[in-house]
Scaffold this motif. Sequence first.
Motif, PDB file in Angstrom:
ATOM      1  N   MET A   1      36.031  44.200  54.442  1.00  0.00           N
ATOM      2  CA  MET A   1      35.788  44.084  53.032  1.00  0.00           C
ATOM      3  C   MET A   1      36.973  44.679  52.278  1.00  0.00           C
ATOM      4  SD  MET A   1      32.867  45.686  50.466  1.00  0.00           S
ATOM      5  CE  MET A   1      31.837  46.085  51.787  1.00  0.00           C
ATOM      6  N   ILE A   2      37.373  43.986  51.236  1.00  0.00           N
ATOM      7  CA  ILE A   2      38.459  44.443  50.383  1.00  0.00           C
ATOM      8  C   ILE A   2      37.890  44.594  48.983  1.00  0.00           C
ATOM      9  CG2 ILE A   2      40.741  43.908  49.471  1.00  0.00           C
ATOM     10  CD1 ILE A   2      41.005  42.064  52.022  1.00  0.00           C
ATOM     11  N   VAL A   3      38.096  45.740  48.363  1.00  0.00           N
ATOM     12  CA  VAL A   3      37.484  46.028  47.074  1.00  0.00           C
ATOM     13  C   VAL A   3      38.538  46.009  45.973  1.00  0.00           C
ATOM     14  CG1 VAL A   3      36.192  47.739  45.748  1.00  0.00           C
ATOM     15  CG2 VAL A   3      35.729  47.442  48.193  1.00  0.00           C
ATOM     16  N   PHE A   4      38.235  45.275  44.912  1.00  0.00           N
ATOM     17  CA  PHE A   4      39.071  45.258  43.712  1.00  0.00           C
ATOM     18  C   PHE A   4      38.211  45.709  42.547  1.00  0.00           C
ATOM     19  CE2 PHE A   4      41.309  42.298  46.388  1.00  0.00           C
ATOM     20  CZ  PHE A   4      42.637  42.482  46.072  1.00  0.00           C
ATOM     21  N   ASN A   5      38.778  46.497  41.666  1.00  0.00           N
ATOM     22  CA  ASN A   5      38.028  46.852  40.470  1.00  0.00           C
ATOM     23  C   ASN A   5      38.306  45.821  39.376  1.00  0.00           C
ATOM     24  OD1 ASN A   5      40.519  47.516  39.363  1.00  0.00           O
ATOM     25  ND2 ASN A   5      40.162  49.707  39.378  1.00  0.00           N
TER      26      ASN A   5
END
Length: 56
Positions: A1-5
Amino acid sequence: MIVFNASAVVSAALREDGVPERALLRAEETDVFKLSAEVDAEIAGVLERPRFAAAI
């Protein structure tokens, strides 16, 4: 999983070929991109601001 705000997603939308856009595109190549309803609403709210109207 890659998280971007939300800020990174907005930056990617506003600056073509910038670091945020390249990171987002790279992440999409290797993973599934999803937004929570809250983040989606935050992005929509930011992009509705008058100062961003010309950029969109």
